[in-house]
Enzyme design. Structure first.
Site, mmCIF file in Angstrom:
data_model
loop_
_atom_site.group_PDB
_atom_site.id
_atom_site.type_symbol
_atom_site.label_atom_id
_atom_site.label_comp_id
_atom_site.label_asym_id
_atom_site.label_seq_id
_atom_site.Cartn_x
_atom_site.Cartn_y
_atom_site.Cartn_z
ATOM 1 N N LYS A 81 1.202 -5.197 12.236
ATOM 2 C CA LYS A 81 1.713 -5.327 10.867
ATOM 3 C C LYS A 81 2.840 -4.725 10.458
ATOM 4 O O LYS A 81 3.626 -5.291 9.936
ATOM 5 C CB LYS A 81 0.305 -5.033 10.076
ATOM 6 N N LYS A 105 7.690 1.198 2.682
ATOM 7 C CA LYS A 105 6.692 1.897 3.347
ATOM 8 C C LYS A 105 6.478 1.335 5.221
ATOM 9 O O LYS A 105 6.122 2.023 5.849
ATOM 10 C CB LYS A 105 5.403 1.916 2.817
ATOM 11 N N SER A 142 -2.327 -1.549 4.982
ATOM 12 C CA SER A 142 -1.012 -1.425 5.686
ATOM 13 C C SER A 142 -0.841 0.059 5.795
ATOM 14 O O SER A 142 -0.459 0.759 5.279
ATOM 15 C CB SER A 142 -0.014 -1.971 5.114
#
Length: 287
Positions: free
Chosen positions: A169, A238, A94
């Site tokens: 994502k 995050k 990610s």
């Protein structure tokens, strides 16, 4: 059989690498924790530990499954001049989509093509090989590595140019985080009013508020107090931050994303580095 380098044997990486080994691919693995790599090799005959960058030189495909762009850059930069031209790098972490594009350009200078292919579905789907995989990059490379991706996932989508997978994502995880927070708040308020929490979840699940939290998280990890879904709160924060940053870069404020980022970040700092993202439920309950 493909010679595959696999870097990052975390909670997701181990079952993914296991599936590739079971499919007959030749694996060269590496992890920041040498004991984890050693344990994997001990359990998978024929797999080897990379002792340095040169051990990845003969790999046709290199997969990275790492926590963030800083680590991805640090790992791949030394490999740029080592990997053979024509090597395909599948970046499955990610990561920040703009940094992914910059990294892809640097690798391309050496004849190495990077596609980003982050995943969704958690440890359960990683074990089953049924991950959703969002791919950004040139289509010929995507088609060339498709058999590798087919081993790891079932819902595999080419979503755009390099970086697009990481962008989608992050946006997906923002939507997921927002739904988790909304569900947690609804449970706590309903419970304070006198409604059984399990009933709240079941009714929302059967109604228009249905979401991934009511379906796969509330009963399984939140109401029972287990909080062990396998995805950390810090990583969720995050990812939401990446989504919010992307919105700003596109000239869109994403005010809700800013709020979700602030809450997930505060929760992560309050609950500690090891907190599971489902622990947002108890954080919301104390707010």
């Amino acid at each position: 059989m493909t010679r595959i380098g696999f870097i990052g044997l975390g909670m997701m990486g181990v079952p993914m690498a296991h599936l590739l080994h079971a499919a007959g691919h030749e694996l060269v693995v590496q992890d920041a924790r040498p004991e984890v790599a050693a344990s994997f090799v001990d359990a998978h005959a024929g797999a080897r530990i990379a002792q340095g960058a040169a051990d990845f030189a003969a790999c046709e495909v290199l997969i990275t499954m790492l926590p963030n762009s800083d680590i991805v850059d640090a790992v791949l930069a030394p490999l740029a001049g080592v990997l053979e031209p024509g090597t395909a790098v599948i970046e499955m972490s990610s990561a920040d989509p703009n940094r992914t594009r910059a990294l892809a350009a640097r690798l391309q200078e050496h004849g190495v093509t990077l596609i980003d292919a982050p995943v969704s579905g958690g440890v359960k789907k990683a074990v089953a090989g049924t991950l959703a995989i969002m791919v950004g990059g040139d289509i010929p490379t995507f088609e060339r590595v498709r058999p590798v991706l087919d081993t790891l996932g079932k819902a595999i989508s080419h979503v755009g140019p390099v970086g697009a997978g990481h962008a989608l994502k992050a946006l997906n995880n923002y939507v997921s985080a927002a739904a988790l927070i909304a569900t947690a708040e609804a449970i706590h308020v309903g419970a304070a009013f006198g409604i059984d929490p399990a009933t709240i979840v079941d009714v929302i699940q059967a109604s228009t508020g249905r979401n991934n939290t009511t379906e796969n998280k509330a009963h399984q990890f939140m109401l029972n107090g287990s909080f062990n879904s396998g995805f950390s709160l810090a990583l969720q924060a995050k990812d939401v931050g990446i989504a919010a940053s992307l919105g700003r870069a596109m000239g869109l404020p994403m005010s809700l994303a800013q709020d979700v980022y602030a809450m997930t970040t505060e929760a992560s700092e309050t609950l500690g580095a090891g907190a599971d993202h489902t622990e947002l439920y108890r954080f919301v309950g104390k707010a």
